[in-house]
Write a protein that holds these residues in place. Structure first.
Motif, PDB file in Angstrom:
ATOM      1  N   TYR A   1      37.214  15.933 -22.740  1.00 15.23           N
ATOM      2  CA  TYR A   1      37.882  14.926 -22.191  1.00 15.23           C
ATOM      3  C   TYR A   1      37.136  13.457 -22.498  1.00 15.23           C
ATOM      4  O   TYR A   1      37.619  12.461 -22.752  1.00 15.23           O
ATOM      5  CB  TYR A   1      38.120  15.110 -20.704  1.00 15.23           C
ATOM      6  CG  TYR A   1      38.865  13.660 -20.078  1.00 15.23           C
ATOM      7  CD1 TYR A   1      40.039  13.141 -20.506  1.00 15.23           C
ATOM      8  CD2 TYR A   1      37.901  12.699 -19.281  1.00 15.23           C
ATOM      9  CE1 TYR A   1      40.596  12.125 -19.890  1.00 15.23           C
ATOM     10  CE2 TYR A   1      38.302  11.630 -18.729  1.00 15.23           C
ATOM     11  CZ  TYR A   1      39.856  11.302 -18.986  1.00 15.23           C
ATOM     12  OH  TYR A   1      40.434  10.234 -18.730  1.00 15.23           O
ATOM     13  N   ALA A   2      35.650  13.623 -22.249  1.00 18.85           N
ATOM     14  CA  ALA A   2      34.830  12.338 -22.400  1.00 18.85           C
ATOM     15  C   ALA A   2      34.767  11.988 -24.002  1.00 18.85           C
ATOM     16  O   ALA A   2      34.929  11.022 -24.118  1.00 18.85           O
ATOM     17  CB  ALA A   2      33.467  12.646 -21.764  1.00 18.85           C
ATOM     18  N   LEU A   3      34.779  13.058 -24.802  1.00 23.75           N
ATOM     19  CA  LEU A   3      34.821  12.668 -26.226  1.00 23.75           C
ATOM     20  C   LEU A   3      36.177  12.036 -26.558  1.00 23.75           C
ATOM     21  O   LEU A   3      36.041  11.084 -27.350  1.00 23.75           O
ATOM     22  CB  LEU A   3      34.630  13.958 -27.045  1.00 23.75           C
ATOM     23  CG  LEU A   3      34.365  13.859 -28.241  1.00 23.75           C
ATOM     24  CD1 LEU A   3      33.352  12.731 -28.817  1.00 23.75           C
ATOM     25  CD2 LEU A   3      34.102  15.292 -29.122  1.00 23.75           C
ATOM     26  N   GLU A   4      37.195  12.616 -26.209  1.00 25.24           N
ATOM     27  CA  GLU A   4      38.523  12.088 -26.527  1.00 25.24           C
ATOM     28  C   GLU A   4      38.670  10.620 -26.003  1.00 25.24           C
ATOM     29  O   GLU A   4      39.143   9.675 -26.630  1.00 25.24           O
ATOM     30  CB  GLU A   4      39.784  12.957 -25.780  1.00 25.24           C
ATOM     31  CG  GLU A   4      41.025  12.427 -26.423  1.00 25.24           C
ATOM     32  CD  GLU A   4      42.140  13.413 -25.845  1.00 25.24           C
ATOM     33  OE1 GLU A   4      43.319  12.798 -25.548  1.00 25.24           O
ATOM     34  OE2 GLU A   4      42.013  14.341 -25.554  1.00 25.24           O
ATOM     35  N   LYS A   5      38.121  10.283 -24.734  1.00 27.28           N
ATOM     36  CA  LYS A   5      38.355   8.958 -24.140  1.00 27.28           C
ATOM     37  C   LYS A   5      37.410   8.270 -24.969  1.00 27.28           C
ATOM     38  O   LYS A   5      37.977   6.980 -25.282  1.00 27.28           O
ATOM     39  CB  LYS A   5      37.950   9.220 -22.670  1.00 27.28           C
ATOM     40  CG  LYS A   5      38.214   7.830 -22.190  1.00 27.28           C
ATOM     41  CD  LYS A   5      37.525   8.101 -20.650  1.00 27.28           C
ATOM     42  CE  LYS A   5      37.922   6.749 -19.813  1.00 27.28           C
ATOM     43  NZ  LYS A   5      37.252   6.831 -18.400  1.00 27.28           N
ATOM     44  N   GLU A   6      36.303   8.515 -25.372  1.00 28.89           N
ATOM     45  CA  GLU A   6      35.398   7.480 -25.978  1.00 28.89           C
ATOM     46  C   GLU A   6      35.950   7.393 -27.429  1.00 28.89           C
ATOM     47  O   GLU A   6      35.781   6.076 -27.901  1.00 28.89           O
ATOM     48  CB  GLU A   6      33.954   8.300 -26.403  1.00 28.89           C
ATOM     49  CG  GLU A   6      33.182   8.371 -24.813  1.00 28.89           C
ATOM     50  CD  GLU A   6      32.735   7.140 -24.293  1.00 28.89           C
ATOM     51  OE1 GLU A   6      32.743   6.106 -24.673  1.00 28.89           O
ATOM     52  OE2 GLU A   6      32.784   6.900 -23.079  1.00 28.89           O
ATOM     53  N   LEU A   7      36.391   8.264 -28.183  1.00 26.31           N
ATOM     54  CA  LEU A   7      36.997   8.052 -29.493  1.00 26.31           C
ATOM     55  C   LEU A   7      38.194   7.251 -29.395  1.00 26.31           C
ATOM     56  O   LEU A   7      38.198   6.322 -30.363  1.00 26.31           O
ATOM     57  CB  LEU A   7      37.256   9.318 -30.183  1.00 26.31           C
ATOM     58  CG  LEU A   7      36.231  10.394 -30.304  1.00 26.31           C
ATOM     59  CD1 LEU A   7      36.560  11.673 -30.861  1.00 26.31           C
ATOM     60  CD2 LEU A   7      35.332   9.459 -31.398  1.00 26.31           C
ATOM     61  N   ARG A   8      39.058   7.400 -28.445  1.00 22.22           N
ATOM     62  CA  ARG A   8      40.277   6.538 -28.250  1.00 22.22           C
ATOM     63  C   ARG A   8      39.769   5.019 -28.015  1.00 22.22           C
ATOM     64  O   ARG A   8      40.412   4.198 -28.521  1.00 22.22           O
ATOM     65  CB  ARG A   8      41.073   6.815 -27.213  1.00 22.22           C
ATOM     66  CG  ARG A   8      41.929   8.174 -27.403  1.00 22.22           C
ATOM     67  CD  ARG A   8      42.981   8.463 -26.405  1.00 22.22           C
ATOM     68  NE  ARG A   8      43.475   9.894 -26.635  1.00 22.22           N
ATOM     69  CZ  ARG A   8      44.692   9.976 -27.347  1.00 22.22           C
ATOM     70  NH1 ARG A   8      45.125   8.935 -27.847  1.00 22.22           N
ATOM     71  NH2 ARG A   8      45.168  11.257 -27.581  1.00 22.22           N
ATOM     72  N   SER A   9      38.694   4.821 -27.089  1.00 22.61           N
ATOM     73  CA  SER A   9      38.340   3.572 -26.965  1.00 22.61           C
ATOM     74  C   SER A   9      37.707   2.886 -27.919  1.00 22.61           C
ATOM     75  O   SER A   9      37.940   1.672 -28.357  1.00 22.61           O
ATOM     76  CB  SER A   9      37.224   3.467 -25.763  1.00 22.61           C
ATOM     77  OG  SER A   9      37.714   3.932 -24.627  1.00 22.61           O
ATOM     78  N   ALA A  10      37.050   3.571 -28.915  1.00 23.74           N
ATOM     79  CA  ALA A  10      36.445   3.099 -30.096  1.00 23.74           C
ATOM     80  C   ALA A  10      37.580   2.604 -31.162  1.00 23.74           C
ATOM     81  O   ALA A  10      37.202   1.509 -31.770  1.00 23.74           O
ATOM     82  CB  ALA A  10      35.477   4.129 -30.589  1.00 23.74           C
ATOM     83  N   VAL A  11      38.325   3.456 -31.577  1.00 25.38           N
ATOM     84  CA  VAL A  11      39.460   3.029 -32.219  1.00 25.38           C
ATOM     85  C   VAL A  11      40.381   1.755 -31.915  1.00 25.38           C
ATOM     86  O   VAL A  11      40.569   0.947 -32.729  1.00 25.38           O
ATOM     87  CB  VAL A  11      40.356   4.251 -32.314  1.00 25.38           C
ATOM     88  CG1 VAL A  11      41.676   3.727 -33.148  1.00 25.38           C
ATOM     89  CG2 VAL A  11      39.869   5.424 -33.222  1.00 25.38           C
ATOM     90  N   ALA A  12      40.489   1.732 -30.534  1.00 24.65           N
ATOM     91  CA  ALA A  12      41.052   0.287 -29.882  1.00 24.65           C
ATOM     92  C   ALA A  12      40.240  -0.825 -30.184  1.00 24.65           C
ATOM     93  O   ALA A  12      40.780  -1.835 -30.346  1.00 24.65           O
ATOM     94  CB  ALA A  12      41.301   0.727 -28.614  1.00 24.65           C
ATOM     95  N   GLY A  13      38.923  -0.784 -30.455  1.00 26.82           N
ATOM     96  CA  GLY A  13      38.221  -1.790 -30.742  1.00 26.82           C
ATOM     97  C   GLY A  13      37.657  -2.226 -32.076  1.00 26.82           C
ATOM     98  O   GLY A  13      36.985  -2.681 -32.589  1.00 26.82           O
ATOM     99  N   GLY A  14      38.388  -1.246 -33.005  1.00 26.81           N
ATOM    100  CA  GLY A  14      38.301  -1.477 -34.217  1.00 26.81           C
ATOM    101  C   GLY A  14      36.979  -0.631 -35.026  1.00 26.81           C
ATOM    102  O   GLY A  14      36.617  -0.735 -36.316  1.00 26.81           O
TER     103      GLY A  14
END
Length: 101
Positions: free
Chosen positions: A74-87
């Motif tokens: 879950y933590a990895l998925e959340k971090e990856l989604r956040s990264a993509v949202a920020g470019g």
């Protein structure tokens, strides 16, 4: 074939020494033209980037993804989604977790 026009944005591309307002034509995920559409290519979708910066994907050279751990998936998925949202298009994780990622 998916075709996209990103128009009117401030294009910043240090590798190609670009910093100015340009239109960017993308087909199937690849840049195919700058400012003028190639022959026989029209955009299926257009994004108005006026007042926005358009640049290649950014790289986070020291990403902390809080893994491994009990909820690491879950933590990895959340971090990856956040990264993509920020470019962010690439993450580099330092090997300082136990066990090492």
């Amino acid at each position: 074939m998916s075709r996209l026009l990103i128009s009117g944005g401030q294009l910043i591309d240090p590798r190609n020494k670009l910093d100015g307002k340009h239109d960017l034509y993308i087909a199937d995920g690849c840049v195919v033209a700058l400012d003028h559409a190639p022959p026989a290519v029209s955009a299926d979708e257009q994004i108005d980037a006026s007042g926005k910066i358009v640049c290649p994907g950014l790289i986070d050279l020291c990403a902390r993804v809080r893994s491994p751990g009990a909820d690491s998936a879950y933590a990895l998925e959340k971090e990856l989604r956040s990264a993509v949202a920020g470019g962010i298009t690439r993450l580099v994780c330092p090997p300082d977790t136990m066990p090492v990622i």
